[in-house]
Design an enzyme around this catalytic site. Structure first.
Site, PDB file in Angstrom:
ATOM      1  N   GLU A  41       0.888   9.698   8.521  1.00  0.00           N
ATOM      2  CA  GLU A  41       0.592   8.280   8.318  1.00  0.00           C
ATOM      3  C   GLU A  41       0.222   7.653   9.661  1.00  0.00           C
ATOM      4  OE1 GLU A  41       2.738   4.372   6.281  1.00  0.00           O
ATOM      5  OE2 GLU A  41       3.999   5.874   7.261  1.00  0.00           O
ATOM      6  N   LYS A 113      -2.083   3.026   0.088  1.00  0.00           N
ATOM      7  CA  LYS A 113      -0.632   3.064  -0.140  1.00  0.00           C
ATOM      8  C   LYS A 113      -0.212   1.968  -1.124  1.00  0.00           C
ATOM      9  CE  LYS A 113       3.684   2.947   2.588  1.00  0.00           C
ATOM     10  NZ  LYS A 113       4.188   2.795   3.974  1.00  0.00           N
ATOM     11  N   CYS A 155       4.105   7.945   2.737  1.00  0.00           N
ATOM     12  CA  CYS A 155       5.419   7.560   3.262  1.00  0.00           C
ATOM     13  C   CYS A 155       6.354   6.934   2.228  1.00  0.00           C
ATOM     14  CB  CYS A 155       5.226   6.640   4.464  1.00  0.00           C
ATOM     15  SG  CYS A 155       6.687   6.520   5.546  1.00  0.00           S
TER      16      CYS A 155
END
Length: 272
Positions: A41, A113, A155
């Site tokens: 990330e 994300k 993440c």
């Protein structure tokens, strides 16, 4: 049996330095026989000072790390799962966007994300990702990579099983979980969550991670992992140093595990 490379980084606040590290990793991964490289990330810029970061965050076509990695992938003839980059999406917000780059340097997939990390930690750290980033709203996978169908997450997404259920139902062979996990949460939950997601989806998991002390003052957990569909850890890069790791994928293992524990086939909808 494809070989993959995993880049563990200590990304900083200088896009040029990060871009050079990514270019070098692409070349090294290809030189050591990897068919695909996975990066963490925020590979191109990791900066908690958003006013300073804004000076380096650009629209997709002008994002330095993306331009350099696309060129490097084409030169080396390798796939790259570019964990995520901060990208200006033109409405005063940014996206935390993952990319898959093919061996011709083309963008094969994008994923923004979905889950924003908004939290106050016992350590005193406070994070409000939603203040700067717009959440994505699409589950994304891409076919015909060296690891089969690749599902994309970033993440904090790891804490939301519904996303991984959707990727499992899409019959993903591998799921990328690039990360910049904090040390307290990593120590408590990193390994167990990665293994659980692999087991639930009956898929490989590749979790390229940030590690160590960063120029913006944060500290990340590291321990980039490759986990097989049975939950066995094939690679753990530790929590101390950046570097490049390698793992070989036995894709036949996916069918073996799904036959032995057919949880995807046996799944039922549960009424509220």
């Amino acid at each position: 049996m494809p070989r993959i490379a995993v880049l563990q980084m200590t990304s900083g606040i200088e896009p040029e330095i990060n871009a050079v590290a990514l270019e070098e990793a692409v070349a090294q991964a290809a030189g050591e026989g990897a068919a695909m490289l996975f990066t963490p990330e925020m590979s191109g810029l990791l900066d908690r000072d958003r006013k300073r970061a804004a000076q380096s965050i650009a629209e997709e076509d002008e994002t330095l790390a993306l331009v350099r990695v696309r060129d490097a992938a084409a030169r080396a003839g390798i796939w790259v799962s570019l964990g995520s980059l901060a990208v200006d999406i033109g409405d005063g917000r940014w996206a935390n966007r993952a990319f898959v780059i093919d061996p011709e340097g083309r963008i094969a997939a994008r994923y923004d994300k979905i889950h924003m990390f908004d939290v106050d930690l016992a350590s005193g750290e406070s994070w409000r990702e939603s203040n700067a980033y717009r959440a994505g709203d699409h589950v994304t996978s891409v076919e015909n990579t060296p690891v089969g169908r690749l599902g994309l997450t970033v993440c904090y997404d790891i804490r939301f099983p519904a996303l991984f259920d959707a990727l499992g139902q899409a019959q993903c062979d591998c799921i990328a979980i690039p990360a910049a996990f904090t040390v307290p949460t990593g120590t408590a939950h990193w390994h167990v969550l990665q293994r659980a997601r692999a087991i639930e989806a009956s898929a490989f998991v590749v979790a390229a991670s940030q590690v160590g002390e960063h120029a913006d003052g944060r500290r990340t957990y590291g321990h980039s992992l490759v986990v097989d569909p049975w939950g066995e850890v094939l690679l753990d890069m530790g929590g101390e140093q950046p570097g490049l790791g390698f793992a070989d994928f036995d894709l036949a293992r996916i069918a073996e595990v799904r036959a032995q524990v057919p949880s995807l086939a046996n799944r039922r909808e549960i009424a509220n």
